[in-house]
Design an enzyme around this catalytic site. Structure first.
Site, PDB file in Angstrom:
ATOM      1  N   ASP A   1       0.853  -1.158  -0.020  1.00  0.00           N
ATOM      2  CA  ASP A   1       0.004   0.141  -0.076  1.00  0.00           C
ATOM      3  C   ASP A   1       0.848   1.180   0.071  1.00  0.00           C
ATOM      4  OD1 ASP A   1      -2.478  -1.706   0.146  1.00  0.00           O
ATOM      5  OD2 ASP A   1      -1.503  -1.850   2.492  1.00  0.00           O
TER       6      ASP A   1
ATOM      7  N   HIS B   1      -4.840  -3.084   6.891  1.00  0.00           N
ATOM      8  CA  HIS B   1      -4.198  -3.457   5.152  1.00  0.00           C
ATOM      9  C   HIS B   1      -5.703  -3.991   4.667  1.00  0.00           C
ATOM     10  CE1 HIS B   1      -3.123  -5.190   1.464  1.00  0.00           C
ATOM     11  NE2 HIS B   1      -3.569  -6.153   1.872  1.00  0.00           N
TER      12      HIS B   1
END
Ligand code: NAX
Length: 328
Positions: A159, A187
């Site tokens: 990410d 996440h």
């Protein structure tokens, strides 16, 4: 010559495993002077496929690869392990409820935590990649009481890297011009990629962008939903980029972060930034002498506060759900 470092990869026959193992064996995980011994853990049905990957690893004649063991037994796989990459997990199948998903993963990460507790080396570092990564890491950690809690981490580096690339593209700068990117929280789609603390050539990134609409309606959802966009385009989920992020995470954890910069890692909270202690949540961290610390003293604006709180609330829910299921 140095003694080889034991690196265990679970889900070794999967697509991330295939992208990851060759890079580990070539020295990119720990450094170009560190020999490694690979331990591949798979479920019985996939051991043969892992053996095929091991044949290809042999065929590369990597100078740093001192051996490969393949097993379907967690105790064997984690015996003497210094770096444990927990990639294999139970994906959500059609019609599966969240409770079923958490329970199925509890069945994987509980015994793996126990096996790490029983046999890992004193310096063990654990990175959980398999989803739901933060909560799977929490489950494994709770079943490894003799291992320092901070050795259990989960991956938000993909990410983080996605956020770097999106911002670099928007501003027409190289990724190397960006520092202090942070992914906060889980996440998952609730994660918060933070441009208010990131810097572009020394300037606050959100100010350099100067477009709150883009930040809210484009940047944040693009980063958070990138995994789905990859599946849509490629017909398969992120693999090489996930493997790359795992390499980055462990390399930086072992070798340190650059002066004046930080990286994102999901680590057990010490209560910083109002994140309940013990939750495995993504933070900005620096690494020195092989130990990470959560960056302290950042001022959090109201917009960011709300986003961080929402993602952390989701982690609390996941923790409560696995607690209710008796998994921790
Ligand atoms: P694959 O389905 O290709 O491979 C998973 C492998 O794990 C399979 O070979 C399976 O046999 C094995 N496995 C299942 N249970 C196991 C067990 N108990 N012990 C050992 N091995 C076991 O999935 P892949 O694309 O490689 O993705 C792996 C995991 O990474 C998934 O959970 C996925 O959701 C997660 N991801 C996490 C990311 C992150 O940023 N944290 C990004 C990429 C990826 O989506």
């Amino acid at each position: 010559t140095r003694t080889p470092v034991n690196v265990t990869v679970t889900g070794a026959a999967g697509q991330i495993g295939y992208a990851l193992l060759f890079r580990i064996a070539s020295g990119q995980l720990l450094g170009a002077d560190v020999p490694v011994r690979l331990r591949l853990l798979e479920i019985p049905q996939a051991v043969k496929a892992a053996e095929g990957t091991a044949m290809e690893l042999d065929d590369c004649a990597f100078p740093l690869l001192s051996g490969i063991d393949i097993t379907d037994d967690a105790k064997t796989a984690f015996d003497g392990v210094s770096v444990a990459l927990l990639v294999g997990a139970r994906p959500r199948s059609k019609g599966m409820e969240r409770g079923d998903l958490l329970e199925a993963n509890g069945g994987i990460f509980k015994p793996q935590g126990e096996a790490i507790n029983a046999g890992a080396a004193d310096d063990v570092r654990v990175l959980v990649v398999g989803n739901p990564a933060n909560t799977n890491a929490l489950i494994a950690q709770r079943h490894a009481p003799d291992v320092p809690a901070e050795r259990f981490t989960a991956m938000t580096r993909l990410d983080h890297n996605r956020a770097l690339s999106q911002l670099a593209k928007k501003l027409g700068v190289p990724v190397t011009g960006i520092r202090k990117m942070t992914i906060w929280g889980n996440h998952s789609a609730t994660q918060y990629p933070d441009l208010f603390r990131a810097e572009v050539n020394g300037r606050v990134a959100a100010e350099a962008v100067n477009d709150q609409r883009w930040l809210e309606d484009d940047f944040i959802p693009t980063v958070a939903k990138r995994g789905a966009a990859i599946i849509e385009a490629r017909g398969a989920s992120s693999a090489a980029s996930a493997a790359n992020a795992a390499i980055d995470h462990v390399y930086d954890w072992v070798n340190g972060t650059a002066e004046g910069d930080w990286v994102s890692m999901a680590v057990p909270s010490d209560g910083s930034y109002g994140v309940p202690e013990g939750l495995i949540s993504s933070f900005p961290v620096t690494v020195e002498d092989g130990k990470y610390s959560i960056v302290q003293g950042l001022e959090i604006d109201e917009f960011s506060r709300a986003r961080i709180d929402a993602s952390v609330a989701e982690l609390v829910e996941e923790r409560d759900a696995v607690q209710a299921l008796g998994l921790i």
